[in-house]
Write a protein that holds these residues in place. Sequence first.
Motif, short mmCIF file in Angstrom:
data_model
loop_
_atom_site.label_atom_id
_atom_site.label_comp_id
_atom_site.label_asym_id
_atom_site.label_seq_id
_atom_site.Cartn_x
_atom_site.Cartn_y
_atom_site.Cartn_z
N ASN A 6 0.82 -1.21 0.00
CA ASN A 6 0.00 0.00 0.00
C ASN A 6 0.85 1.27 0.00
N LYS A 17 -7.82 -0.05 -5.06
CA LYS A 17 -7.73 -1.13 -4.07
C LYS A 17 -8.68 -0.87 -2.91
N TYR A 21 -11.96 -3.19 -1.73
CA TYR A 21 -12.17 -3.80 -0.41
C TYR A 21 -13.40 -3.24 0.30
N TYR A 22 -13.64 -1.94 0.20
CA TYR A 22 -14.80 -1.47 0.96
C TYR A 22 -16.11 -1.78 0.24
N LYS A 24 -16.73 -4.70 -0.58
CA LYS A 24 -17.11 -5.95 0.08
C LYS A 24 -18.05 -5.66 1.26
N ALA A 39 -16.80 -9.78 7.40
CA ALA A 39 -15.71 -8.85 7.07
C ALA A 39 -14.65 -8.74 8.16
N GLU A 41 -11.80 -10.14 8.28
CA GLU A 41 -10.48 -10.00 7.66
C GLU A 41 -10.40 -8.77 6.77
N VAL A 42 -11.55 -8.35 6.23
CA VAL A 42 -11.58 -7.24 5.29
C VAL A 42 -11.37 -5.89 5.98
N GLN A 45 -7.87 -4.70 6.72
CA GLN A 45 -7.17 -4.33 5.48
C GLN A 45 -7.59 -2.94 5.02
N ILE A 46 -8.88 -2.63 5.15
CA ILE A 46 -9.37 -1.30 4.79
C ILE A 46 -8.70 -0.24 5.66
N CYS A 165 -16.25 -4.64 -8.94
CA CYS A 165 -16.05 -4.19 -7.56
C CYS A 165 -16.06 -2.66 -7.44
N ARG A 167 -14.64 -0.39 -9.11
CA ARG A 167 -13.31 0.23 -9.12
C ARG A 167 -13.18 1.41 -10.08
#
Length: 299
Positions: A6, A17, A21-22, A24, A39, A41-42, A45-46, A165, A167
């Motif tokens: 990152n 990215k 992830y968000y 999700k 979430a 694990e998600v 990461q966010i 996603c 993006r």
Amino acid sequence: MFWGKNEQMELAQLRAKLLFYYHKIEKGLCMPGQHRLFALEVVPQIIHMMNSWKKSNFSVNDPIYQGALNSLQAYLTHLENQKLDPENKILPTVYSFLSNQCYFGDTADTPMLIEKEQLINSVSFSSLHHMYLARRSVRNFESKPVSQEILRHAVAAAQLSPSACNRQPCKVVAVSDESLRASLLAHQNGNTGFGHMAPLLLVVTANADHFFGAIERNQPYIDGGLFAMSLLYALEVHGLATCCLNWCVTPKTDSVVHQLLNLPKSHKIIMFIAVGYPHQQTKVPRSHRKALIDVLSFK
């Protein structure tokens, strides 16, 4: 098409990215069925990405950063209201992070979720079908310039197109300079006899940096096609005529045009679009379509 650390990412890639992830969380909050804790694990990461964002001194007023904050707040509220984290597996982490954040701009008071019924559909199938019939590839343009304001409206509408996603990898380069337009069209195979008449040339691109690896190698072109189609319809309802100009060229030609536009290598050219007001005497092909039975099947 590779996501490294990152801290080493440029803003555009970190945006993609973070969106990946968000989104999700957005999808998890909309899932049917019994509520459950998700979430785990998600979310860390966010938060890690958002901390990297701030360390890189990127603006926290960016809509994507604010959208991530909005999603975390909605996630926290959902877990609290549904009492989904009695063991405090993730809530303290979210509390701690959000307590040091500020909300800016329109996203501060914007709910993360809305009811589908609130999206009032005032467009009838008849009027939509009429627009489909009206949109044709036009090859005869007036010299009247296209206003930047109309183009802004059209591109903003195209931004609502679906993308993997969410993006949003697409960009548009609007070229009105006559000399540059001529140079670009000289490298496209299919505009002979009319390309020079269009007062505006749009170059639609999709950034491959928004995708994480080779398994997504086709996605820039899929997302780019969806975006371009939305853009065509948005231009149509503003009274503008368009003609899609495919980008089937050699790598050498592609490289030359990237240099002409000063495009990064990761920005894949999806297509050119000739844009202008149609000449009063314009004719368009009838363009018969295949029989529906050749297109639609039921299983």
